[in-house]
Scaffold this active site. Structure first.
Site, PDB file in Angstrom:
ATOM      1  N   ASP A  88      61.363  36.049 -18.196  1.00  0.00           N
ATOM      2  CA  ASP A  88      60.299  35.318 -17.487  1.00  0.00           C
ATOM      3  C   ASP A  88      58.972  36.037 -17.664  1.00  0.00           C
ATOM      4  O   ASP A  88      58.950  37.247 -17.846  1.00  0.00           O
ATOM      5  CB  ASP A  88      60.419  35.346 -15.953  1.00  0.00           C
TER       6      ASP A  88
HETATM    7  N1  URA Z   1      66.865  36.833 -14.772  1.00  0.00           N
HETATM    8  C1  URA Z   1      65.672  36.465 -14.293  1.00  0.00           C
HETATM    9  O1  URA Z   1      65.572  36.035 -13.149  1.00  0.00           O
HETATM   10  N2  URA Z   1      64.611  36.579 -15.090  1.00  0.00           N
HETATM   11  C2  URA Z   1      64.660  37.063 -16.349  1.00  0.00           C
HETATM   12  O2  URA Z   1      63.636  37.154 -17.025  1.00  0.00           O
HETATM   13  C3  URA Z   1      65.914  37.426 -16.834  1.00  0.00           C
HETATM   14  C4  URA Z   1      67.011  37.305 -16.031  1.00  0.00           C
END
Ligand code: URA
Length: 232
Positions: free
Chosen positions: A102
């Site tokens: 993310d």
């Molecule tokens: N889980 C999440 O919430 N975000 C990420 O970027 C990877 C795994």
């Protein structure tokens, strides 16, 4: 592959621009000899503007992704590709991220232009675990490890339970979580499902590969030995 196509596919310029660069004498071997368009010089001995060419297809990069960068080749705002040389965006075959993090997550992010390698890393058959460290808004209740390991945990709007995941408590509001799959926003949604909130998230490992001292925003080409660590 002909020299013009080879260099153009690495993103150094259009075929027309590379043809001109060859005519200008900007493409040489390691002894400084000017190369012609039909040269059969090995890739590793070719220099462009006195610098060795970027690696051929099959390269794998590891980046310590900073918070605030999106895993996309064209999107609004800051992109992980902004941290790489501009020409990497123009490579053929395309340089893709292996999975995503993310925008608000930092840590280990892999890139490759090798489709087979990409699929091997993400294939469930390869069983490459991913390890995250999360900072939480509230102290944990003590029930999280059992729930996450149960193999029965359901996330909202999903139809299949999560595979068992291992939680290690690092502090009252800090945890290490090992996942064996990659669902959308998985770590954040798992903690939300047990009434908590992730305030900071970082991926420390992909398989047995760690960040090995890379600072945020830094990246490196992986050696064969480092690539193998992913599957350990
Ligand atoms: N889980 C999440 O919430 N975000 C990420 O970027 C990877 C795994």
């Amino acid at each position: 592959m002909r020299l013009v196509k080879l260099i153009a596919n690495l993103g150094y310029g259009s075929r027309k621009e590379i043809t001109q660069a060859i005519r200008n004498g900007w493409v040489t071997d390691r002894d400084g000899k000017t190369l012609k368009a039909d040269a059969k010089t090995p890739h590793e001995d070719i220099l462009f503007d006195d610098e060795p060419l970027d690696p051929p297809q099959g390269m794998v990069l590891l980046m310590n992704k900073p918070v605030g960068y999106t895993c996309s080749i064209k999107d609004q705002g800051r992109l992980v590709y902004d941290l790489l040389p501009d020409r990497y965006r123009l490579r053929k075959p395309v340089l893709s991220t292996i999975g995503r993090l993310d925008k608000e997550t930092s840590g280990a992010l892999l890139f490759t232009d090798d489709g087979t390698f990409l699929h091997t890393v993400i294939s469930p058959k390869s069983e490459v675990p991913k390890i995250y460290e999360a900072e939480l808004d509230r102290p944990m209740t003590g029930k999280e490890a059992e729930i996450f390991a149960s193999g029965e945990m359901m996330l909202e709007s999903e139809t299949k339970p999560l595979k068992p995941a291992e939680l290690e408590v690092l502090g009252e509001k800090r945890a290490r979580l090992t996942l064996h799959e990659g669902r959308y926003h998985q770590v954040r949604r798992m903690f939300a499902a047990v009434g908590n909130h992730v305030t900071a998230l970082s991926r420390t490992h992909v398989g047995g590969l760690d960040l090995d001292g890379l600072a945020e925003g830094e990246w490196k080409h992986l050696t064969e030995e480092e690539k193998a660590k992913i599957f350990r």
